[in-house]
Each structure stands twice: as C-alpha cells, then as structure tokens.
Write a protein that holds these residues in place. Structure first.
Motif, PDB file in Angstrom:
ATOM      1  N   GLY A  11       0.815  -1.215   0.000  1.00 39.65           N
ATOM      2  CA  GLY A  11       0.000   0.000   0.000  1.00 39.65           C
ATOM      3  C   GLY A  11       0.847   1.263   0.000  1.00 39.65           C
ATOM      4  N   LYS A  12       0.136   2.386   0.083  1.00 37.91           N
ATOM      5  CA  LYS A  12       0.796   3.703  -0.001  1.00 37.91           C
ATOM      6  C   LYS A  12       1.848   3.891   1.096  1.00 37.91           C
ATOM      7  CE  LYS A  12      -1.996   7.204   0.943  1.00 37.91           C
ATOM      8  NZ  LYS A  12      -2.975   8.290   0.750  1.00 37.91           N
ATOM      9  N   THR A  13       1.460   3.607   2.326  1.00 37.39           N
ATOM     10  CA  THR A  13       2.386   3.796   3.447  1.00 37.39           C
ATOM     11  C   THR A  13       3.495   2.746   3.410  1.00 37.39           C
ATOM     12  OG1 THR A  13       0.503   4.565   4.736  1.00 37.39           O
ATOM     13  CG2 THR A  13       2.508   4.043   5.956  1.00 37.39           C
ATOM     14  N   ARG A  33      -0.954  -9.253   0.482  1.00 38.13           N
ATOM     15  CA  ARG A  33      -2.143 -10.098   0.535  1.00 38.13           C
ATOM     16  C   ARG A  33      -2.032 -11.210  -0.514  1.00 38.13           C
ATOM     17  NH1 ARG A  33      -7.841  -7.720   0.681  1.00 38.13           N
ATOM     18  NH2 ARG A  33      -6.971  -5.897  -0.339  1.00 38.13           N
ATOM     19  N   SER A  36      -2.352 -10.590  -4.326  1.00 37.73           N
ATOM     20  CA  SER A  36      -2.231  -9.146  -4.554  1.00 37.73           C
ATOM     21  C   SER A  36      -1.433  -8.870  -5.819  1.00 37.73           C
ATOM     22  CB  SER A  36      -1.536  -8.500  -3.359  1.00 37.73           C
ATOM     23  OG  SER A  36      -1.227  -7.159  -3.654  1.00 37.73           O
ATOM     24  N   VAL A  51       0.625 -12.916   3.257  1.00 39.27           N
ATOM     25  CA  VAL A  51      -0.002 -12.958   4.581  1.00 39.27           C
ATOM     26  C   VAL A  51      -1.462 -12.548   4.418  1.00 39.27           C
ATOM     27  CG1 VAL A  51      -0.106 -11.797   6.817  1.00 39.27           C
ATOM     28  CG2 VAL A  51       2.112 -12.449   5.880  1.00 39.27           C
ATOM     29  N   GLU A  52      -2.380 -13.347   4.971  1.00 41.86           N
ATOM     30  CA  GLU A  52      -3.787 -12.953   5.007  1.00 41.86           C
ATOM     31  C   GLU A  52      -4.077 -12.472   6.431  1.00 41.86           C
ATOM     32  OE1 GLU A  52      -6.467 -12.424   2.871  1.00 41.86           O
ATOM     33  OE2 GLU A  52      -7.078 -11.671   4.820  1.00 41.86           O
ATOM     34  N   LEU A  53      -4.226 -11.159   6.567  1.00 40.37           N
ATOM     35  CA  LEU A  53      -4.311 -10.572   7.913  1.00 40.37           C
ATOM     36  C   LEU A  53      -5.607 -10.919   8.634  1.00 40.37           C
ATOM     37  CD1 LEU A  53      -2.784  -7.079   7.055  1.00 40.37           C
ATOM     38  CD2 LEU A  53      -1.740  -8.837   8.501  1.00 40.37           C
ATOM     39  N   ALA A  73      -1.959  -1.440   9.445  1.00 40.38           N
ATOM     40  CA  ALA A  73      -3.183  -2.159   9.091  1.00 40.38           C
ATOM     41  C   ALA A  73      -3.755  -1.602   7.801  1.00 40.38           C
ATOM     42  CB  ALA A  73      -4.196  -2.007  10.217  1.00 40.38           C
ATOM     43  N   ASN A  75      -6.239   0.300   5.499  1.00 46.12           N
ATOM     44  CA  ASN A  75      -6.909   1.545   5.856  1.00 46.12           C
ATOM     45  C   ASN A  75      -8.374   1.315   6.273  1.00 46.12           C
ATOM     46  OD1 ASN A  75      -6.752   4.266   6.198  1.00 46.12           O
ATOM     47  ND2 ASN A  75      -7.087   4.781   4.051  1.00 46.12           N
ATOM     48  N   HIS A 102       2.045   1.419  13.390  1.00 48.40           N
ATOM     49  CA  HIS A 102       1.636   2.640  12.699  1.00 48.40           C
ATOM     50  C   HIS A 102       0.195   2.935  13.102  1.00 48.40           C
ATOM     51  CE1 HIS A 102       2.156   5.292   9.086  1.00 48.40           C
ATOM     52  NE2 HIS A 102       0.836   5.196   9.035  1.00 48.40           N
ATOM     53  N   LYS A 118      -7.807   2.142  16.491  1.00 48.04           N
ATOM     54  CA  LYS A 118      -6.340   2.248  16.577  1.00 48.04           C
ATOM     55  C   LYS A 118      -5.912   2.270  18.053  1.00 48.04           C
ATOM     56  CE  LYS A 118      -4.372   3.274  12.361  1.00 48.04           C
ATOM     57  NZ  LYS A 118      -4.791   2.189  11.475  1.00 48.04           N
ATOM     58  N   TYR A 140      -1.729  12.541   5.924  1.00 49.23           N
ATOM     59  CA  TYR A 140      -0.576  12.810   5.057  1.00 49.23           C
ATOM     60  C   TYR A 140      -0.860  13.996   4.126  1.00 49.23           C
ATOM     61  CZ  TYR A 140       0.091   7.785   6.068  1.00 49.23           C
ATOM     62  OH  TYR A 140       0.194   6.553   6.672  1.00 49.23           O
ATOM     63  N   ASN A 143      -2.245  12.971   0.766  1.00 38.78           N
ATOM     64  CA  ASN A 143      -3.649  12.611   0.510  1.00 38.78           C
ATOM     65  C   ASN A 143      -4.304  13.558  -0.496  1.00 38.78           C
ATOM     66  OD1 ASN A 143      -3.304  10.658   2.439  1.00 38.78           O
ATOM     67  ND2 ASN A 143      -4.541  11.657   4.012  1.00 38.78           N
TER      68      ASN A 143
HETATM   69  N1  LIG Z   1      -3.693   8.151   4.889  1.00 40.02           N
HETATM   70  C1  LIG Z   1      -3.407   8.855   5.967  1.00 40.02           C
HETATM   71  O1  LIG Z   1      -3.394  10.090   5.971  1.00 40.02           O
HETATM   72  C2  LIG Z   1      -3.063   8.117   7.251  1.00 40.02           C
HETATM   73  C3  LIG Z   1      -2.663   8.870   8.354  1.00 40.02           C
HETATM   74  C4  LIG Z   1      -2.345   8.195   9.540  1.00 40.02           C
HETATM   75  C5  LIG Z   1      -2.437   6.818   9.596  1.00 40.02           C
HETATM   76  N2  LIG Z   1      -2.843   6.121   8.481  1.00 40.02           N
HETATM   77  C6  LIG Z   1      -2.922   4.660   8.572  1.00 40.02           C
HETATM   78  O2  LIG Z   1      -1.968   4.097   7.691  1.00 40.02           O
HETATM   79  C7  LIG Z   1      -2.353   2.745   7.439  1.00 40.02           C
HETATM   80  C8  LIG Z   1      -2.036   2.422   5.999  1.00 40.02           C
HETATM   81  O3  LIG Z   1      -2.758   3.266   5.159  1.00 40.02           O
HETATM   82  P1  LIG Z   1      -2.556   3.142   3.590  1.00 40.02           P
HETATM   83  O4  LIG Z   1      -3.394   4.209   2.962  1.00 40.02           O
HETATM   84  O5  LIG Z   1      -1.118   3.066   3.256  1.00 40.02           O
HETATM   85  O6  LIG Z   1      -3.231   1.751   3.327  1.00 40.02           O
HETATM   86  P2  LIG Z   1      -3.391   0.974   1.987  1.00 40.02           P
HETATM   87  O7  LIG Z   1      -2.783   1.736   0.827  1.00 40.02           O
HETATM   88  O8  LIG Z   1      -4.832   0.592   1.912  1.00 40.02           O
HETATM   89  O9  LIG Z   1      -2.473  -0.286   2.224  1.00 40.02           O
HETATM   90  C9  LIG Z   1      -2.861  -1.320   3.014  1.00 40.02           C
HETATM   91  C10 LIG Z   1      -2.237  -2.595   2.468  1.00 40.02           C
HETATM   92  O10 LIG Z   1      -2.804  -3.667   3.212  1.00 40.02           O
HETATM   93  C11 LIG Z   1      -3.111  -4.710   2.317  1.00 40.02           C
HETATM   94  N3  LIG Z   1      -4.248  -5.510   2.774  1.00 40.02           N
HETATM   95  C12 LIG Z   1      -5.551  -5.185   2.758  1.00 40.02           C
HETATM   96  N4  LIG Z   1      -6.283  -6.191   3.270  1.00 40.02           N
HETATM   97  C13 LIG Z   1      -5.413  -7.178   3.593  1.00 40.02           C
HETATM   98  C14 LIG Z   1      -5.546  -8.472   4.141  1.00 40.02           C
HETATM   99  N5  LIG Z   1      -6.739  -8.964   4.471  1.00 40.02           N
HETATM  100  N6  LIG Z   1      -4.431  -9.224   4.323  1.00 40.02           N
HETATM  101  C15 LIG Z   1      -3.220  -8.740   3.965  1.00 40.02           C
HETATM  102  N7  LIG Z   1      -3.017  -7.516   3.458  1.00 40.02           N
HETATM  103  C16 LIG Z   1      -4.108  -6.740   3.263  1.00 40.02           C
HETATM  104  C17 LIG Z   1      -3.478  -4.029   1.022  1.00 40.02           C
HETATM  105  O11 LIG Z   1      -3.266  -4.972   0.006  1.00 40.02           O
HETATM  106  P3  LIG Z   1      -3.807  -4.781  -1.499  1.00 40.02           P
HETATM  107  O12 LIG Z   1      -2.805  -3.849  -2.102  1.00 40.02           O
HETATM  108  O13 LIG Z   1      -3.795  -6.128  -2.050  1.00 40.02           O
HETATM  109  O14 LIG Z   1      -5.184  -4.184  -1.353  1.00 40.02           O
HETATM  110  C18 LIG Z   1      -2.542  -2.845   0.999  1.00 40.02           C
HETATM  111  O15 LIG Z   1      -1.358  -3.153   0.316  1.00 40.02           O
HETATM  112  C19 LIG Z   1      -3.821   2.625   7.821  1.00 40.02           C
HETATM  113  O16 LIG Z   1      -3.900   1.833   8.982  1.00 40.02           O
HETATM  114  C20 LIG Z   1      -4.223   4.062   8.115  1.00 40.02           C
HETATM  115  O17 LIG Z   1      -5.202   4.138   9.129  1.00 40.02           O
HETATM  116  C21 LIG Z   1      -3.125   6.743   7.315  1.00 40.02           C
END
Ligand SMILES: NC(=O)c1ccc[n+]([C@@H]2O[C@H](COP(=O)([O-])OP(=O)(O)OC[C@H]3O[C@@H](n4cnc5c(N)ncnc54)[C@H](OP(=O)(O)O)[C@@H]3O)[C@@H](O)[C@H]2O)c1
Length: 278
Positions: A11-13, A33, A36, A51-53, A73, A75, A102, A118, A140, A143
């Motif tokens: 994912g992005k982070t 995932r 993926s 890994v299947e979370l 985790a 999002n 995180h 969280k 971020y 975003n």
């Molecule tokens: N965006 C913000 O401004 C911000 C700020 C503070 C904290 N955060 C936190 O940062 C975290 C990450 O955000 P993000 O936007 O980077 O998330 P994201 O892009 O949605 O990345 C999450 C990753 O988890 C994977 N995933 C989803 N379901 C899964 C499963 N069942 N088993 C294994 N892997 C799985 C996804 O895989 P796929 O690629 O296959 O879908 C994806 O690669 C979140 O917890 C969010 O709350 C975000």
C-alpha cells in the motif's frame, strides 16, 4: 544484514516505509495479501511473502528470522483490533525483538470509530509486546497531492478547518529510524507537519508553487457518498463519513516537536511536498 518485515507493504504507506528502509541498507520482507497485484518493489530490494491478515495465514512463516516488524493495518479496516492481536502474537511467538505500530494522530477521539480502533490496537499490541514503539501520524500531505496537481481540490468538510498534515516521506524516515536504532522502545510519538493549514490555504500555496490556479471546493457528504465514496464498502464508508464530520468541526492538528526531534531537521512543509511532486 538487518531484516524488517513490513505488513501492508504494497500500500501507499508500506511502499514509502520500504523505500526508506532500503535507503538505510535494510533488507525488507514485504507482506502482501495472497493474490495481490500490488507488489511494487524489485525483487532484489524486498522479498514478498504472502499474509492474510484477517485469518493470520502466513504470519508465522513471515516472522521467521526477522529483526523487526512494522505493522500497518489496511486503511479503515473493521477488524483492525483482531489483526493487531494476530500480528503481535505472531511476533511474540517468533521472539521478534523490535515492533513498531503505525497508529494515527489522536486515536482516543471517540468521534471517529476507526481512530478508536487504533487506540484499542495499541492496547492489544502493548499487552503482548510492552516494548512496542507507536507512531501516531497526522493525515498525510500526500492525501490531497494528486488533486492539487490536477488543479481541483474537493473535500467534504470545511475549507477553513485547520490541519497539521505530515509529509509521508518524513513519516517513513522516522519509521526506518525507529526500526533500526535502539532507544525508542515503548515510546509513543505524534508525527505532525510543521504548519497548521486549511484546505483553502493548501490550495493557495499549491497555486503559487505550480504557477496555475488550483480550485478548491467543499462538496456535501451526500455528494461524496454518491461520488468517490460509492466505491468504498460498508462499514468503512460510515467510518469515513464520521471522519469528515470530525474534520469539518475540528480539523486535525497536533505538534511537530516529536517528528522534528526524531528527524534531526525541520519537518517538510506543504509547499516542498508540492514542489517535489511537480
Ligand atoms: N492516509 C493517511 O493520511 C493516514 C494517516 C495516519 C495513519 N494512516 C494509517 O496508515 C495505514 C495504511 O494506510 P494506507 O493508505 O497506506 O493503506 P493501503 O494503501 O490501503 O495499504 C494497506 C495494504 O494492506 C493490504 N491488505 C488489505 N487487506 C489485507 C488483508 N486482508 N491481508 C493482507 N493484506 C491486506 C493491502 O493490500 P492490497 O494492495 O492487495 O489491497 C494494501 O497493500 C492505515 O492503517 C491508516 O489508518 C493513514
């Protein structure tokens, strides 16, 4: 060579944290995932492991032999707390000595259910791994970056609410630091940007940097739900609507002191985030 397991690596982070770790000479094991398509790294930089979370399948193998774990985790996931428990238990069983979670800025804010999850995740992790380090990033800057670059920022909350958004690469740099250096065990850090800006101000700054007009519009929650939000499954959609109501009322602000102390330099301001991307 130090080996770090990054959960949610595709994912992005996860991508930003992996880049920062690789820049420090760390070998990254990237948890993705099963099935993926999102493995974004060259195989010589990060080895993928599935890994299947939601079930924990693959966690035990993923943890074997790693020096540290970065847990982020998916999002707005409804099972954030269960996922945290499974990941922390596996790390504990594998004897992983360093664990970084995180989280999010103001996890105790009860107006946002996913923030409260969280807070609960922090608690279940620390119950199993008392030395876990917790990072609490603000929203971020990235975003709203694509929208700014495209010349139209539209958000479903007040254009005049204040935010101390943080640059994702600053967050990733701190993540890499606490994963590879000792002395931050058991600590909790707020990671906020260096300036409080409204979305209207962000658009004006982006216009100045880009040399062209960046329009800014507040859309209604109903417009968001019928537009960009229509692709978001329940219950995440309700969580995001609650977040937009909280943003509308209070914005989301915190202090940059922790971030700048950890970075050892000033945090990245919004105009630099835009300049780098432009
Ligand atoms: N965006 C913000 O401004 C911000 C700020 C503070 C904290 N955060 C936190 O940062 C975290 C990450 O955000 P993000 O936007 O980077 O998330 P994201 O892009 O949605 O990345 C999450 C990753 O988890 C994977 N995933 C989803 N379901 C899964 C499963 N069942 N088993 C294994 N892997 C799985 C996804 O895989 P796929 O690629 O296959 O879908 C994806 O690669 C979140 O917890 C969010 O709350 C975000």
């Amino acid at each position: 060579m130090t080996v770090v397991l990054v959960i949610g690596a595709a994912g992005k982070t996860g991508h930003a944290v992996t880049r920062a770790l690789v820049a420090r000479g760390v070998r990254v094991r990237a948890a993705v995932r099963p099935g993926s398509q999102g493995m974004p790294y060259a195989a010589e930089l990060a080895s993928p492991v599935t890994v299947e979370l939601t079930t924990g399948l693959g966690l035990r193998a993923a943890m074997a032999g790693v020096d540290a774990v970065y847990h982020l985790a998916p999002n707005v996931h409804p099972d954030e707390v269960g996922i945290a428990a499974r990941v922390a238990e596996s790390a504990c069983a594998a004897g992983v000595s360093r664990f970084v979670f995180h989280s999010v800025l103001h996890p105790e804010d009860t107006s946002m259910p996913h923030h409260v999850r969280k807070a609960e995740a922090e608690t279940v992790i620390r119950a199993r791994l008392s030395t876990a380090t917790v990072l609490r990033p603000a929203a971020y800057g990235q975003n709203l970056l694509d929208a700014a670059l495209a010349g139209r920022m539209a958000v479903p909350y007040s254009l005049d609410a204040p935010f101390t958004n943080v640059d994702l690469d600053d967050v990733a740099e701190v993540a890499a630091l606490v994963l590879t250096e000792s002395g931050r065990e058991g600590a909790t850090y707020e990671l906020c940007g260096p300036e409080s800006l409204t979305v209207r101000e962000q658009a004006r700054i982006a216009s100045d940097v880009l040399g062209r007009t960046v329009q800014v519009t507040q859309i209604s929650l109903a417009e968001w739900a019928a537009g960009p939000g229509s692709a978001v499954p329940e219950p995440a959609r309700e969580d995001l609507l609650a977040m937009f109501r909280a943003y509308d009322r209070d914005g989301l602000t915190g202090d940059a002191t922790d971030l700048e102390r950890l970075l050892g330099r000033p945090a990245t301001p919004w105009h630099v985030t835009v300049e780098r991307a432009a």
